[in-house]
Scaffold this active site. Structure first.
Site, short mmCIF file in Angstrom:
data_model
loop_
_atom_site.label_atom_id
_atom_site.label_comp_id
_atom_site.label_asym_id
_atom_site.label_seq_id
_atom_site.Cartn_x
_atom_site.Cartn_y
_atom_site.Cartn_z
N ASP A 13 -7.24 4.70 -0.76
CA ASP A 13 -7.72 3.50 -0.02
C ASP A 13 -9.31 3.63 -0.19
O ASP A 13 -9.81 2.52 -0.40
CB ASP A 13 -7.16 3.34 1.36
CG ASP A 13 -5.78 2.85 1.53
OD1 ASP A 13 -5.33 2.66 0.37
OD2 ASP A 13 -5.46 2.59 2.71
N ASN B 69 1.02 -1.21 -0.04
CA ASN B 69 0.05 -0.14 0.21
C ASN B 69 0.93 1.11 -0.08
O ASN B 69 1.35 1.68 1.02
CB ASN B 69 -0.76 -0.02 1.28
CG ASN B 69 -1.95 1.12 1.13
OD1 ASN B 69 -1.88 1.86 0.21
ND2 ASN B 69 -2.78 0.98 2.11
N ASP C 171 -7.01 -14.11 -19.68
CA ASP C 171 -7.64 -14.87 -18.75
C ASP C 171 -8.85 -15.85 -19.66
O ASP C 171 -9.02 -15.45 -20.71
CB ASP C 171 -8.69 -13.90 -17.93
CG ASP C 171 -9.08 -14.48 -16.74
OD1 ASP C 171 -8.60 -15.25 -16.11
OD2 ASP C 171 -10.55 -14.37 -16.28
N GLY D 95 -5.81 -2.33 0.11
CA GLY D 95 -5.34 -0.90 -0.14
C GLY D 95 -3.99 -0.99 -0.93
O GLY D 95 -3.24 0.04 -1.09
N GLU E 85 -4.47 -18.19 -20.49
CA GLU E 85 -4.68 -19.05 -19.36
C GLU E 85 -5.51 -20.18 -20.01
O GLU E 85 -6.81 -19.86 -20.42
CB GLU E 85 -5.51 -18.42 -18.30
CG GLU E 85 -5.67 -19.32 -17.30
CD GLU E 85 -6.83 -19.05 -16.39
OE1 GLU E 85 -6.83 -19.35 -15.19
OE2 GLU E 85 -7.72 -18.18 -16.72
N ASP F 14 -1.38 -0.79 -4.22
CA ASP F 14 -1.81 0.03 -5.33
C ASP F 14 -0.55 0.06 -6.15
O ASP F 14 0.40 -0.47 -5.88
CB ASP F 14 -2.03 1.19 -4.85
CG ASP F 14 -1.23 1.96 -3.75
OD1 ASP F 14 -0.03 1.55 -3.68
OD2 ASP F 14 -1.84 2.58 -2.75
CA CA Z 1 -3.72 2.36 -1.20
#
Ligand code: CA
Length: 488
Positions: free
Chosen positions: A18, A12, A204, A37, A233, A39
């Site tokens: 957040d 974070n 994906d 949180g 994938e 990033d």
């Molecule tokens: Ca954050």
């Protein structure tokens, strides 16, 4: 070497993003299925750690907006295909992260999803036409049987449910046979390539969308950018089912995927089994020999993405019952045999977790949050096993980085005897020999039967200990160890 990291759970770096107005979910680190949180700034701040570890590419799980009411942390329910989730950062920050990674010699692989979008996406709420999303009279999920696509006896019903059924209640299935939506998706990939300068794509759930659309997507991108790489994938159990999806496969139904690289799940499933079970005709290290001996089915097995676990699977350290010796053997195999290896974040610090619940394999990387008592980045409060694993990983990855013989070298292996498996990689005059001892005791290996590969080589350097072996007539291998020898 691809390092897969889960952006909400890595670090974070910016507390200000957040919890943001206009988003259903804020940050609740105490909730396993909540956002924690992490990033883009958290990744950018720790690129030095990643670089020092010996990583050369990062695959980040999806970073695009997931403004979903629940479980938005995983990123696979995208609500805006053109926008980075503001809780991770902005499009501009994404570009900056990629530029910074490039300056460190690290490539960035973008995780994309074309099978489904989040149910909060405006295209679901207000579609241009009804047929942009597959609609049923009541909720209908996919049967998740990817093998139905290659099954010569498949029913139309089963393949329709596989492809058109929804991935989840919150992930409506996109109709790529609608030509307008198909163009929208292809243009979106090209836009990210041009806008952000990404180096690769991880796609994906490849067998779930319309397979002719996916082939058109792959062909369009590789025609325009012949050196661009993408891996898709294909989560399938067997080698023939996997090989079907790789570019150049001679498929009975004539299908050509145009896809340069596939995820090698058969490889992933074989390694812990080979290390955990006793030796036998096709068990123990013989399992690895048998696995690779079937590579004739792949047009280019060296392009396969090989791995020991990922964000959906029980962590590798737990799969080998937290046995550090077995752990190192499997990692050594991954990093010296054919394929493009991928490691999952935290493997280097022996993170574990059981995939019976996804958050257990997506735990916070310790040190990524202010106040964490254990800090993997700073090597603070690690156990001695964790330090051992970290040192091992740093050594082998940094060695591997500058060894084209491991990246491209010809592979020759010998049928295991007494649960000892030996293989060679050769490129020009460079040669690496790997000796895996699957036994619980030290073994003295007579090298006579490897003469065709040892020709002209008299000495070797153990790349993990830097010791020199003055003779190659016999090689002593400690219990449960893979010796990696550079021959001289
Ligand atoms: Ca954050």
């Amino acid at each position: 070497m691809v390092y897969l990291l889960f952006p909400d759970r890595f670090a974070n770096g910016d507390l200000k993003n957040d919890t943001l107005a206009g988003f259903y979910q804020g940050t609740h680190r105490e909730k396993p299925f909540g956002r924690h949180g992490g990033d883009l700034k958290g990744i950018a701040d720790h690129l030095d750690y990643i670089k020092d570890l010996g990583v050369t590419a990062i695959w980040i799980n999806p970073v695009l907006e997931n403004n979903q009411k629940r479980e938005s942390y995983h990123g696979y329910a995208i609500t805006d295909l053109y926008k980075v989730d503001a809780r991770f950062g902005s499009n501009e920050e994404y570009v900056k992260l990629i530029d910074k990674a490039h300056r460190s010699g690290i490539k960035i692989i973008q995780d994309m999803v074309m099978n489904h979008i989040g149910n909060e996406h405006w295209l679901v709420k207000d579609p241009p036409e009804k047929n942009w999303i597959h609609q049923f009279s009541s909720y209908t999920s996919s049967n998740y049987h990817g093998g139905v696509i290659t099954d010569p006896y498949h029913s139309k019903y089963d393949s329709m449910i596989m492809v058109n059924g929804w991935f989840d209640h919150t992930m409506p299935d996109v109709n790529q046979s609608n030509p307008l939506f198909a163009d929208y998706l292809i243009q979106n990939s090209i836009w990210w390539m041009e806008y952000a300068g990404i180096d690769g794509i991880r796609m994906d759930t490849y067998p779930y969308p319309d397979k002719y659309f996916m082939a058109r997507w792959a062909k369009t991108l590789t025609d325009e950018y012949p050196r661009f790489s993408m891996v898709c994938e294909v989560w399938l159990n067997s080698i023939p089912q996997t090989a079907y999806w790789e570019k150049g496969a001679k498929n009975a139904d004539g299908y050509e995927s145009h896809l340069p690289s596939v995820t090698d799940f058969p490889f992933c499933f074989s390694v812990p089994k080979a290390l955990n079970e006793g030796p036998g005709w096709d068990t123990g290290l013989n399992r690895l020999y048998e696995l690779l001996s079937q590579d004739f089915q792949y047009p280019n097995a060296n392009n396969n993405l090989t791995f020991l676990d990922n964000h959906d699977m029980t962590r590798y350290f737990l799969s080998v019952s937290k046995d550090l010796d077995k752990f190192k053997m499997g990692v050594s195999f991954l990093l010296t045999v054919r394929g493009i290896p991928q490691l999952y974040y935290g493997t280097e610090a022996l993170m574990d977790g059981d995939a019976s619940s996804h958050p257990q394999v997506r735990r916070d990387f310790q040190g990524g949050w202010a106040g964490d008592e254990v800090d993997f980045f700073k090597n603070k409060n690690l156990t001695s096993d964790q330090q051992n694993a970290m040192k091992f990983m740093t050594k082998i990855l940094n060695w591997r980085k500058s060894k084209p013989v491991i990246h491209y070298g010809k592979l020759v292996h010998f049928i295991p005897q007494d649960n000892i498996y030996v293989y060679f990689r050769t490129l020009g005059t460079e040669k690496v020999m790997v000796v895996m001892n699957g036994n619980a005791s030290e073994k003295l290996v007579n090298t006579e039967r490897f003469a065709e590969e040892l020709k002209g080589k008299t000495k070797a350097k153990n790349i993990l200990t830097d010791e020199t072996l003055q003779s190659l007539d016999t090689i002593k291998v400690p219990a449960k160890t893979a010796l990696i020898l550079e021959l001289e």
